[in-house]
Design an enzyme around this catalytic site. Sequence first.
Site, short mmCIF file in Angstrom:
data_model
loop_
_atom_site.label_atom_id
_atom_site.label_comp_id
_atom_site.label_asym_id
_atom_site.label_seq_id
_atom_site.Cartn_x
_atom_site.Cartn_y
_atom_site.Cartn_z
N THR A 11 0.84 -1.20 0.00
CA THR A 11 0.00 0.00 0.00
C THR A 11 0.87 1.24 0.00
O THR A 11 1.98 1.24 0.53
CB THR A 11 -0.86 0.10 1.28
OG1 THR A 11 0.03 0.20 2.41
CG2 THR A 11 -1.79 -1.06 1.44
N ASP A 12 0.33 2.31 -0.55
CA ASP A 12 0.90 3.61 -0.24
C ASP A 12 0.64 3.84 1.25
O ASP A 12 -0.19 3.18 1.86
CB ASP A 12 0.26 4.71 -1.10
CG ASP A 12 1.18 5.93 -1.21
OD1 ASP A 12 2.05 6.09 -0.33
OD2 ASP A 12 1.02 6.71 -2.16
N TRP A 13 1.35 4.78 1.85
CA TRP A 13 1.33 4.93 3.32
C TRP A 13 -0.04 5.40 3.81
O TRP A 13 -0.45 6.52 3.57
CB TRP A 13 2.46 5.87 3.75
CG TRP A 13 3.68 5.09 4.15
CD1 TRP A 13 4.37 5.21 5.31
CD2 TRP A 13 4.34 4.04 3.42
NE1 TRP A 13 5.41 4.29 5.35
CE2 TRP A 13 5.40 3.57 4.21
CE3 TRP A 13 4.12 3.42 2.18
CZ2 TRP A 13 6.25 2.52 3.82
CZ3 TRP A 13 4.95 2.39 1.78
CH2 TRP A 13 6.00 1.96 2.59
N GLY A 14 -0.72 4.48 4.45
CA GLY A 14 -2.06 4.80 4.94
C GLY A 14 -3.15 4.57 3.91
O GLY A 14 -4.31 4.89 4.15
N ALA A 15 -2.81 3.97 2.79
CA ALA A 15 -3.81 3.74 1.73
C ALA A 15 -4.57 2.44 1.95
O ALA A 15 -5.40 2.06 1.14
CB ALA A 15 -3.15 3.73 0.36
#
Length: 859
Positions: free
Chosen positions: A278-282
């Site tokens: 994931t992208d950070w927090g996605a």
Amino acid sequence: MKALLWASLVTSTFGATHNDEQYSPPFYPSPWAKGEGGWADAHQKALDFVSQLTLAEKVNLTTGNGWMQHHCVGETGSVPRLGFDGICFQDGPLGIRFAHYVSSFPAGINVAATWDRKLAYTRGQAMGKEFSDKGADVQLGPVSGPIGRSPEGGRNWEGFSPDPVLTGVFTAETVRGMQDAGVITSLKHFIGNEQEHFRIVREANGYGFNISESASTQIDDKTMHELYLWPFADAVRAGVGSIMCSYQQINNSYGCANSYTMNSLLKNELDFQGFVVTDWGAHGTGVASAFAGLDVSMPGDTDLGSGFSYWGGNLTIAVLNGTVPEWRLDDMAVRLMSAYYKVGRDKLRVPVNFNSWTKHTYGAEHAMVGPQHGYDIVNQHVDVHRGQSALIRKIGAESTVLLKNNGVLPLSGTEKLTAIIGEDAGPNAWGANGCEDRSCDNGTLATGWGSGTADYPYLITPADAIQRTILDKGDGLVDLVTHNWAYDKIQQLASQASVALVFVNADAGEGFLAVDGNIGDRNNLTLWKNGEEVIRQTASVCNNTVVVMHTVGPVLINSWYDHENIKAILWAGLPGQESGNAIADILYGQVNPGAKSPFTWGKDRESYGAPLLYKQNNGNEAPQIDFTEGVFIDYRAFDKTNTTPIYEFGHGLSYTTFSYSDLQIQKLDAAPYKPTTGYTSPASSPSNSSKTWSEYLFPESIRKVPLYIYPYLNSTDPKEASADRHYGLPTDQYIPAGATNSSAQPLHPAGGAPGGNAGLWEEVYKVTATITNTGTRPGDEVVQVYLSLGGPDDPQIVLRGFDKIALETGQTKTFSAVLTRRDISNWDPVTQDWVVSEYPKTVFVGSSSRKLHLNAALP
Ligand SMILES: *[C@@H]1O[C@H](CO)[C@@H](O)[C@H](O)[C@H]1NC(C)=O
Ligand SMILES: *[C@@H]1O[C@H](CO)[C@@H](O)[C@H](O)[C@H]1NC(C)=O
Ligand SMILES: *[C@@H]1O[C@H](CO)[C@@H](O)[C@H](O)[C@H]1NC(C)=O
Ligand SMILES: *[C@@H]1O[C@H](CO)[C@@H](O)[C@H](O)[C@H]1NC(C)=O
Ligand SMILES: *[C@@H]1O[C@H](CO)[C@@H](O)[C@H](O)[C@H]1NC(C)=O
Ligand SMILES: *[C@@H]1O[C@H](CO)[C@@H](O)[C@H](O)[C@H]1NC(C)=O
Ligand SMILES: *[C@@H]1O[C@H](CO)[C@@H](O)[C@H](O)[C@H]1NC(C)=O
Ligand SMILES: *[C@@H]1O[C@H](CO)[C@@H](O)[C@H](O)[C@H]1NC(C)=O
Ligand SMILES: *[C@@H]1O[C@H](CO)[C@@H](O)[C@H](O)[C@H]1NC(C)=O
Ligand SMILES: *[C@@H]1O[C@H](CO)[C@@H](O)[C@H](O)[C@H]1NC(C)=O
Ligand SMILES: *[C@@H]1O[C@H](CO)[C@@H](O)[C@H](O)[C@H]1NC(C)=O
């Protein structure tokens, strides 16, 4: 609509159920890694490793420990029993973020401007070595999404070019270079992540937008394949170890929960064997994302610093309660470990020796929760930037595009009085690293802002390098005005000057930081800091004015580019730490420019089409960004509307001249295209873990770090351990049809090997031409091959090949390029495969997208 319905049930933060909006078709089960196309050895090693792991250990590999809990921007759990440290993920695409004693390399857009495969590879390798030596396992880069749909896109400069072939070539070369140096590449952002506005709900709320869901980009199947997916296919073929899914939605389904993009496009059609992170927090859903093809959650927590996770303990529970089959969890771990072994990480690994959250030697072991939970040496200050300055300088010079030259360049260095004008020539008074993640435009611009930046080890300004060059070459005078509003001082100096060098810029970056009201994306395409006026003030009094632009992409130059006193114009992009030396090399002829613009310079914004969305357009719900222009971005849009740009895609002058002749096209012997048929093997689990709940309770001995993400449970009561208010919904309400099917699955006709059907990569034509240096200096020419695919819906021409050729004065060489089957094909949404249309096709060879000196029909 079922696919959307279950998503909304599984988590409250997910699931836009808009029946009237575009929707993403479900694709299940998630394809399992098979160890194909050069992955066999790594896959076997990964199977061997994962087969030894317990359920909790496997979950550990899939989930980060939480935001700011360790040294890197993200770290997975470890396997202490086997002496295996967690995997360290670190930004970014042009160097190591949040560390010192590192290099700040030229940005991706500069790599594209070199049109030089070898430099791209060498840069990738040099960066990879620095990451490896700092102990980072995964480099979060390069970027081929955004590709650059809209010229204002805040992060376009992190990537390469709005042309998919140019981006594909440089993505693949960068991936190879980085991975040959022993780090796993995480190519981002998959997919359609073309603007900063509305990518993250919380971020948008912070800027005063009231939206409840991230924006959705609507991309039709043909555009997806012929434009946005194209470079990802090149990367998968090059063996990319990891791909990062994006924050925004695609057809109203989140990038990290979209089964069509991850399962169908990436893992089935492109046969991707590595892992999706994931992208950070996605990460926004637990079980659903596991089924949709996500493999690693970063940094692991639901909201950064929440202490809760969609995975971690929840994934342990989801396997224990029989919802997620163990083979899917095993596939996640196997994919991660395959990438690890593929790049030879096992042989090169050193403990992480930097810390993202402090540059001090001592610090909190878990920065998120403070020193009371552990205080130690966290930074070894290992210097890894050794010896890269020559390479960085070379890329800087070789990416500088000479847009205009009325004979004044190169300069001799013996000019009587050289005026250097503009803030962009000088230093940042706050220090080269004085602004958080470079989020200011103070002094010379050598990189954009955001997570895609690295600390400068030093920054050579243009003023430094030019003054030194002049002093080395003779005894000319040189003076500098860097105040962009000091018109009388500018005029005083410029009116006396033999030559005036004006430096201007335009910046952009990532959306979590705003600079001068630009929320990542640029608000306009004009110069920053009064640049146009600085140019006008200078040119009004100096008839030998040279303009140098450090910009993140195209800017509007129509108000001044043809001023009679402006004798030369250079675009230097974002050259990194050696910025000044690189531009001096070009200005004084140490290097003969050979770069070509990787984008179009239009007269106005409108001619680019593809507007960026700055305003909510769907009430409080997900803004809808419709890519209605299809494949017509950048030069393809200009060609379609018959709009003449100021400087076209591929344009770039040299201090010498070249001639083109003798185009030959040879049809190569290629086997007929065979759509892939047959089935995969069934899913299998290398291990069959114990399903006894009590074995996964927090171990008695553990010293629990607050807010840390563990794979353990704090209760054998699943609902309590999960702390999920939706826990225990009947599974038929949220397990998508087919998601747990472990039997052999049909292969995709365009798939069957990493990057797609091997027949797509078969070489079908060879193009040759003769190039001669007709001028008075040695120089490099980038010879470009364009193709007209011939159909009524096709762009007039598309770039399909290029090579950079070095020629001595008077020398002649043969240029050659091959066209693959993919190059001459179109995507057919009906057969879900590439087809060669019956339309007559024409090959063009030239020095830019509008200087097509030679052409011939494709036989
Ligand atoms: C999005 O919808 C379009 C139009 O229905 C379709 O062609 C395309 O394949 C879909 N893409 C995704 C990723 O769902
Ligand atoms: C999971 O990772 C954490 C953090 O590295 C570690 O403390 C823990 O022991 C690991 N758990 C297992 C079961 O290996
Ligand atoms: C955002 O919009 C929703 C729905 O219209 C509304 O209930 C809410 O009060 C709004 N929030 C803000 C901060 O304006
Ligand atoms: C499990 O996931 C749910 C959301 O699906 C979340 O609310 C909860 O906090 C998570 N539990 C743990 C222990 O992280
Ligand atoms: C299984 O566990 C997951 C993760 O906590 C949860 O989302 C799901 O509702 C559970 N399913 C059942 C049937 O209990
Ligand atoms: C540096 O940039 C910041 C942010 O744009 C600005 O507020 C500040 O005035 C600048 N400082 C200098 C010395 O230029
Ligand atoms: C465009 O944006 C830049 C940076 O914020 C600003 O300096 C400039 O004045 C703007 N141009 C126009 C025409 O508003
Ligand atoms: C530029 O101006 C100088 C001084 O006015 C003059 O000597 C020179 O001839 C001019 N050069 C050109 C190319 O017009
Ligand atoms: C895993 O082990 C359990 C208990 O020994 C057994 O019932 C089950 O069939 C095994 N599953 C697989 C996939 O081998
Ligand atoms: C159990 O875990 C849940 C989720 O992490 C948490 O809310 C709760 O406080 C924990 N209880 C204990 C006793 O640790
Ligand atoms: C599982 O997938 C295979 C291959 O697509 C299919 O033939 C079979 O019917 C599926 N099984 C179930 C139970 O849906």
